[in-house]
Design a protein around this motif. Structure first.
Motif, PDB file in Angstrom:
ATOM      1  N   ASP A 243       2.621   5.983  -3.071  1.00  0.00           N
ATOM      2  CA  ASP A 243       3.584   5.649  -4.127  1.00  0.00           C
ATOM      3  C   ASP A 243       3.783   4.148  -4.284  1.00  0.00           C
ATOM      4  O   ASP A 243       4.821   3.691  -4.768  1.00  0.00           O
ATOM      5  CB  ASP A 243       4.936   6.318  -3.826  1.00  0.00           C
TER       6      ASP A 243
ATOM      7  N   SER B  13       8.907   3.255   1.197  1.00  0.00           N
ATOM      8  CA  SER B  13       8.200   4.481   0.824  1.00  0.00           C
ATOM      9  C   SER B  13       7.531   4.382  -0.539  1.00  0.00           C
ATOM     10  O   SER B  13       6.597   5.136  -0.825  1.00  0.00           O
ATOM     11  CB  SER B  13       9.167   5.670   0.815  1.00  0.00           C
ATOM     12  N   ALA B  14       7.995   3.461  -1.393  1.00  0.00           N
ATOM     13  CA  ALA B  14       7.437   3.377  -2.739  1.00  0.00           C
ATOM     14  C   ALA B  14       7.734   2.010  -3.350  1.00  0.00           C
ATOM     15  O   ALA B  14       8.606   1.275  -2.865  1.00  0.00           O
ATOM     16  CB  ALA B  14       8.010   4.481  -3.632  1.00  0.00           C
TER      17      ALA B  14
ATOM     18  N   ARG C 296       7.644   0.167  -7.524  1.00  0.00           N
ATOM     19  CA  ARG C 296       7.320   0.306  -8.946  1.00  0.00           C
ATOM     20  C   ARG C 296       7.631  -1.002  -9.660  1.00  0.00           C
ATOM     21  O   ARG C 296       8.471  -1.784  -9.215  1.00  0.00           O
ATOM     22  CB  ARG C 296       8.118   1.454  -9.585  1.00  0.00           C
TER      23      ARG C 296
END
Length: 508
Positions: free
Chosen positions: A199, A285-286, A288
């Motif tokens: 992710d 964890s991710a 964007r």
């Protein structure tokens, strides 16, 4: 970066490959020692090729991205060049303490016009110029390696290598054409690539791996670095020195969890003093992209916003899709090639070296493995690899250099040892240079006095560790180290002083 280091998590990217066009010369007749085919032109590969040529073999190196591999093109050389620039900024910060003043103004004020706040003379990083220099040096080093190999009579083939069986290597060029090489010995030295989170896919602009940091056109306003191992710590420290606002996200209790506790504590203190934000026990964890930056999500639901994010969460070996398993080469569950201490795989005539083996992710270890492999394969005298004598360095500011057994390992082994440690702040040369952070620590056997390991933290620790590496390698005692003369004043004087502190009075 060059990364420090656990054997299971290589800290360097891929070492196999060559984009530059290459002319394959007619190979000479096979000498008695036969034909060696090396897959991968990084340190493990090109050092092996040179040894094999010296021992009389015909040698072909298959490389698809450029000689020197990731160590030269995307990892060690580029990162340490960037860090060298950052180091000058760190030194400049000490200028006022040393009595150095920046007299005069720059800009329109210096030319007689009105003086504004932006006209004050100061150090400023030109990121495109820095990155252009990084790439130029890496390219030049790669070309130097090519020149050396070709001068020694090594054939360099541009393409991707695949093991067909212990005696054949298939090579696919950039146009998809395939040819097959017959080999008496094969060495696989294909390195590793940055690990990517599902992710948090890198886009090369805002979400980055360390191989993509040299394409930035400006200094990140707020750089989030995920991962507090060697690579993460090195880049976080460098960009802090360059003037970026840096947030270091660490999943562990402290920065550099695998290193000497005193050294790691010192580095984290220095980082925070320089303005870095360290988020311990925080696992990302991710990530964007946003309109003008990035948002990193942590496993506990918290988010961190920045202009860019660098993921430094380890590497994966470049071993899949190379025909290794099909040919019968045994791999570990992590995908690394299993080798013994002379770099043999389980297949006769097939060897492996470097990060693809997972032994220790250091360019120096890869080179040593490659040299050992060829000496063994071609019947020369050989000494099996010993990690006990390997020195390593973390290029933070100050640097952390280590050799021999760590204090943690000594305790695990139940070894009776003594420790001696002195801060560099007491060293007269360090005082002259305005150096306050750092120390020398030495571990010696309680009974024999033999030097078992050492840690040096300070400027150019990578250079200062060498006498202690000699001591560990040749099993010198602390007394023997102490008896060697040192220059006064010098940083090395602290090494001798620490050794003298380990002296035990004879009771005979």
């Amino acid at each position: 970066m060059s990364s420090q280091q656990t054997a299971a998590t290589p800290d360097q990217p891929q070492v196999s490959s060559s984009t530059a066009a290459s002319t394959v010369r007619e190979a000479p007749d096979d000498p008695p020692t036969g034909h060696v085919v090396v897959i991968g032109g990084g340190p493990g590969g090109y050092e092996a090729a040179l040894v094999a040529r010296r021992l009389g073999a015909r040698v072909t190196v298959v490389e698809r991205s450029g000689l020197g591999g990731s160590a030269v093109l995307t990892d060690v050389v580029p990162s340490k060049t960037l860090i060298a620039t950052a180091e000058w900024m760190t030194i400049a910060d000490r200028a006022p303490e040393l009595g150095i003043r920046l007299d005069g103004l720059a800009g329109s004020g210096a030319a007689g016009g009105p003086v504004g706040a932006a006209d004050v003379l100061r150090h400023r990083i030109d990121v495109p110029a820095v990155n252009a220099r990084v790439k130029t040096l890496a390219t030049a080093q790669s070309q130097d390696i090519r020149t050396r190999l070709e001068r020694e009579g090594v054939d360099v083939v541009a393409g991707t290598g695949r093991l067909v069986d212990p005696e054949h290597v298939a090579v696919t060029d950039a146009d998809g054409r395939e040819r097959e090489l017959t080999a008496d010995v094969v060495l696989v030295a294909t390195g590793a690539t940055p690990r990517v989170l599902p992710d948090a896919r890198p886009d090369g602009e805002r979400i980055l791996t360390w191989t993509q940091m040299y394409n930035l056109s400006e200094l990140p306003q707020r750089l989030i670095v995920v991962g507090s191992g060697v690579t993460g710590a090195e880049f976080a420290g460098a960009y802090t020195s360059l003037g970026a606002d840096v947030v270091l996200v660490s999943s562990r209790d402290r920065v550099l969890p695998g290193e000497d506790a005193d050294a790691a504590e010192l580095i984290e203190r220095v980082f925070t003093q320089r303005g870095m934000t360290v988020m311990s026990r925080s696992r990302a964890s991710a990530a964007r992209r946003t309109a003008d930056g990035v948002v990193v999500t942590l496993e506990d639901g918290r988010t961190v916003e920045g202009s860019h994010v660098l993921f430094a969460v380890g590497s994966v070996p470049t071993t899949r899709g190379m025909g290794l398993e099909e040919a019968g080469v045994r791999l570990t569950p992590s995908g690394h090639i299993e080798v013994d201490k002379v770099s043999r795989t389980n297949l006769r005539g097939v060897y492996a070296a470097g990060d693809c083996t997972g032994v220790l992710p250091l360019a120096s270890v890869a080179a040593t493995q490659g040299r050992i492999a060829m000496s063994h394969a071609l019947g020369d005298a050989v000494r099996p690899l010993s990690l006990r004598t390997i020195s390593a360095n973390i290029f933070t500011a100050p640097e952390i250099a280590t050799v021999g057994l760590s204090e943690t390992r000594l305790r695990e082994m139940g070894t009776h040892y003594r420790t001696s440690m002195l801060p560099l702040s007491r060293n007269p040369r360090a005082k002259m240079l305005g150096v306050r952070d750092g120390f020398v620590k030495v571990f010696a056997h309680s009974g024999t006095g033999t030097v078992l390991g050492a840690v040096v933290v300070g400027p150019r620790a990578s250079e200062s560790i060498f006498p202690l590496t000699l001591a560990v390698t040749h099993r010198l005692t602390a007394d023997e180290v102490a008896e060697a003369s040192t220059v006064y004043p010098s940083m090395s004087g602290t090494i001798a002083e620490v050794a003298r502190m380990l002296h035990q009075r004879s009771t005979d």
